[in-house]
Design a protein around this motif. Structure first.
Motif, short mmCIF file in Angstrom:
data_model
loop_
_atom_site.label_atom_id
_atom_site.label_comp_id
_atom_site.label_asym_id
_atom_site.label_seq_id
_atom_site.Cartn_x
_atom_site.Cartn_y
_atom_site.Cartn_z
N ARG A 10 45.35 40.43 32.64
CA ARG A 10 45.03 39.27 33.49
C ARG A 10 45.21 39.60 34.97
O ARG A 10 44.42 39.18 35.81
CB ARG A 10 45.92 38.08 33.13
CG ARG A 10 45.55 37.41 31.83
CD ARG A 10 46.21 36.08 31.68
NE ARG A 10 47.66 36.14 31.89
CZ ARG A 10 48.43 35.08 32.11
NH1 ARG A 10 47.89 33.88 32.18
NH2 ARG A 10 49.73 35.21 32.25
N TRP A 11 46.27 40.36 35.28
CA TRP A 11 46.53 40.66 36.69
C TRP A 11 45.53 41.68 37.23
O TRP A 11 45.15 41.63 38.40
CB TRP A 11 47.97 41.14 36.87
CG TRP A 11 48.95 40.06 36.52
CD1 TRP A 11 49.76 39.98 35.43
CD2 TRP A 11 49.18 38.85 37.27
NE1 TRP A 11 50.47 38.80 35.44
CE2 TRP A 11 50.15 38.10 36.55
CE3 TRP A 11 48.66 38.33 38.45
CZ2 TRP A 11 50.61 36.86 37.01
CZ3 TRP A 11 49.13 37.09 38.90
CH2 TRP A 11 50.08 36.38 38.17
N TRP A 12 45.08 42.60 36.37
CA TRP A 12 44.00 43.49 36.77
C TRP A 12 42.72 42.68 37.00
O TRP A 12 41.96 42.93 37.95
CB TRP A 12 43.75 44.56 35.71
CG TRP A 12 44.75 45.68 35.74
CD1 TRP A 12 45.76 45.91 34.86
CD2 TRP A 12 44.81 46.74 36.70
NE1 TRP A 12 46.47 47.03 35.22
CE2 TRP A 12 45.91 47.57 36.35
CE3 TRP A 12 44.05 47.07 37.84
CZ2 TRP A 12 46.25 48.70 37.08
CZ3 TRP A 12 44.40 48.20 38.57
CH2 TRP A 12 45.48 48.99 38.19
N ALA A 13 42.49 41.70 36.14
CA ALA A 13 41.32 40.83 36.30
C ALA A 13 41.39 40.07 37.63
O ALA A 13 40.38 39.91 38.32
CB ALA A 13 41.24 39.84 35.14
N LEU A 14 42.60 39.63 38.00
CA LEU A 14 42.77 38.93 39.27
C LEU A 14 42.33 39.83 40.43
O LEU A 14 41.67 39.37 41.37
CB LEU A 14 44.24 38.51 39.45
CG LEU A 14 44.63 37.96 40.83
CD1 LEU A 14 43.84 36.69 41.13
CD2 LEU A 14 46.13 37.69 40.88
N GLY A 15 42.71 41.11 40.38
CA GLY A 15 42.30 42.04 41.43
C GLY A 15 40.79 42.17 41.53
O GLY A 15 40.22 42.16 42.63
N VAL A 16 40.13 42.27 40.38
CA VAL A 16 38.68 42.40 40.36
C VAL A 16 38.01 41.14 40.91
O VAL A 16 37.10 41.21 41.75
CB VAL A 16 38.19 42.66 38.91
CG1 VAL A 16 36.66 42.60 38.83
CG2 VAL A 16 38.69 44.02 38.43
N LEU A 17 38.48 39.97 40.48
CA LEU A 17 37.87 38.71 40.90
C LEU A 17 38.14 38.44 42.38
O LEU A 17 37.28 37.90 43.09
CB LEU A 17 38.41 37.57 40.04
CG LEU A 17 38.09 37.68 38.54
CD1 LEU A 17 38.79 36.59 37.75
CD2 LEU A 17 36.58 37.63 38.30
N SER A 18 39.32 38.81 42.86
CA SER A 18 39.64 38.64 44.29
C SER A 18 38.76 39.53 45.15
O SER A 18 38.33 39.14 46.24
CB SER A 18 41.12 38.96 44.54
OG SER A 18 41.95 38.05 43.85
N LEU A 19 38.48 40.75 44.66
CA LEU A 19 37.59 41.66 45.37
C LEU A 19 36.20 41.03 45.52
O LEU A 19 35.57 41.14 46.58
CB LEU A 19 37.49 42.99 44.61
CG LEU A 19 36.52 44.03 45.20
CD1 LEU A 19 37.06 44.57 46.51
CD2 LEU A 19 36.29 45.17 44.21
#
Length: 482
Positions: A10-19
């Motif tokens: 989930r936290w890796w996903a947050l990084g991708v979505l924030s990018l």
């Protein structure tokens, strides 16, 4: 329907979505810094250059609601991936453009795919972090990245334009697209809305054509408000938008449920956001022209010189967030636009031989404080009293209002500029720069009038007890300038 993610994923996903959010926001400002160089290389007219910014904002704003529906119905991850690829392809097309019309088309395509990317990213974030402390942290990170996007765009645009070429302001997106696409494949789970879902295609067509006709009509106004083509396109825009409202009141699954905008308080918030968008997208573009063309700043210095506005917003926003539950949104939305108007009036005093530190910097700080007082309560009011199933559409509408306000405002400011500047190309040397400064000054005064009207909107429409003007429940609220 959704697929759950592990805690670490989930936290890796947050990084991708924030990018993704960073790319969508920074592309609204990165090209502004490059525009004087691009205009010269591609032979764009003063009226043509505004369409490089308008095409992106208009396509983004007009199609944002449809993009959200596509993400919900077709699949959020699938929409995200297609949006990423399309955005990358449009960026490459713009980066190798050989004419002004090619660049404008590329920017419109960027806006189209950004309208798929942005709501898909927000929806994926919502389902990845459904509740609790992690949700609040995730939205804080996402909102902070979005808020920093404008500043990153100004800096990156300045660096690339000065040390490489303006084309890299578009081509640089390929790096973000590759990282985002691969990251989404690895870390983002698919999800979509359940049930029998139908697209409001007719609504999407009428609102897009209506806004396009309206903006084009305003852009023609620089040749005269009484010209038949100007009147014709403005009238066509009004008729198509009225038809859009009629369609939305009749279809079973409307693109924009009218119950979201007919509420007096929420409708007022959308209007204020649209005016704020006209200043952030429209008036600040003319600030970039003044810094580079009149004051002679190179692109990087121009980007740095524009930063105080964004920094002031980011400093003011947390303060306003703490004030909001204490005094409520109404005083902030009355005072905020007036503070911005004061900054714009001060900025309108620019001269061709003036100093940045005396004539520009104080105005940017004042405007940033005022904008911070607007963005936080507006984002909150967008979700006040909204049912949970309408929260996504309400959030998309307030962001669409920002982009649409920017595209309409920029067209109006361009008409004001053209009427004030006269024929600067017939002049030489200092007289030419003075003419430019006079035109830019007129746009800042027009923007000040618009902000004063926004304050009046707040006085008459944003009314009611403080408790009724603040959202209840666990709804995502993003306060940023993008």
């Amino acid at each position: 329907m959704s697929t759950s993610l592990s805690a670490s994923t989930r936290w890796w996903a947050l990084g991708v979505l924030s990018l993704t959010q960073l790319v969508v926001v920074l592309d609204g400002t990165i090209v502004s810094i490059a525009l004087p160089q691009a205009q010269q290389q591609l032979g764009l007219s003063d009226s043509g250059r505004q369409w490089v910014v308008t095409a992106y904002a208009l396509a983004f704003g007009a199609l944002l609601l449809l993009g959200g529906r596509i993400a919900d119905y077709w699949g959020r991850k699938r929409t995200f991936l297609v949006g990423m690829l399309g955005f990358g392809a449009a960026s490459v097309f713009g980066g190798v453009a050989q004419s002004g019309i090619e660049l404008i088309i590329a920017r419109g395509l960027q806006g189209l795919f950004a309208a798929m990317l942005a709501p898909a990213a927000l929806a994926l974030l919502t389902v990845s972090f459904p509740h609790g402390k992690d949700r609040n942290t995730a939205f804080a990170v996402f909102g902070t990245v979005a808020g920093a996007g404008a500043a990153v765009g100004l800096l990156l645009g300045g660096v690339l334009t000065e040390f490489a070429d303006w084309r890299w302001c578009l081509l640089v997106n390929v790096f973000f697209v590759i990282v985002g696409f691969v990251g989404a494949l690895l870390f983002v789970a698919e999800s979509k809305a359940d049930g029998n879902n139908r697209y409001d295609v007719l609504g999407a067509i009428t609102v897009s054509l209506g806004l396009g006709a309206l903006v084009y009509g305003f852009s023609l106004a620089e040749s005269g408000w009484g010209e038949p083509l100007t009147i014709g396109f403005l009238a066509l825009g009004v008729v198509l938008l009225a038809l859009f409202v009629f369609i939305e009141s009749r279809v079973a699954q409307p693109l924009l449920p009218l119950r979201i905008v007919v509420d007096k308080v929420r409708g007022g918030a959308f209007l204020i956001q649209a005016v704020a968008g006209s200043v952030m997208i429209g008036a600040t573009l003319y600030l970039t022209f003044h810094l580079q063309i009149v004051l002679g700043m190179p692109p990087l210095e121009s980007g740095l010189a524009s930063l105080p506005l964004t920094i002031a917003i980011m400093i003011a926003a947390p303060v306003v967030t703490r004030l909001l539950p204490v005094i409520g949104p109404r005083p902030l939305l009355i005072a905020g636009p007036l503070i911005v108007a004061v900054g714009l009036i001060y900025l309108s005093r620019i001269t061709a031989d003036g100093s940045y530190f005396v004539q520009v910097l104080p105005a940017l700080i004042v405007m940033g404080i005022g904008m911070g007082a607007i963005f936080v309560p507006v984002q909150n009011l967008a979700l006040t009293g909204v049912a949970s199933h309408d929260a996504g559409a309400a959030s998309a509408t307030v962001n669409a209002a920002m982009q649409i306000g920017g595209s309409v405002g920029l067209s109006i400011f361009t008409a004001v500029y053209a009427a004030s500047v006269g024929a600067p190309d017939a002049l030489g040397g200092a007289s030419r720069l003075t003419a430019f400064a006079t035109g830019y000054s007129a746009t800042f005064l027009a923007a000040a009038v618009a902000m004063a009207l926004a304050s009046i909107v707040a006085i008459f429409l944003v009314r009611g007890p403080k408790s009724s003007l603040l959202p209840q429940g666990d709804l995502p609220v993003l306060a940023h300038a993008g």
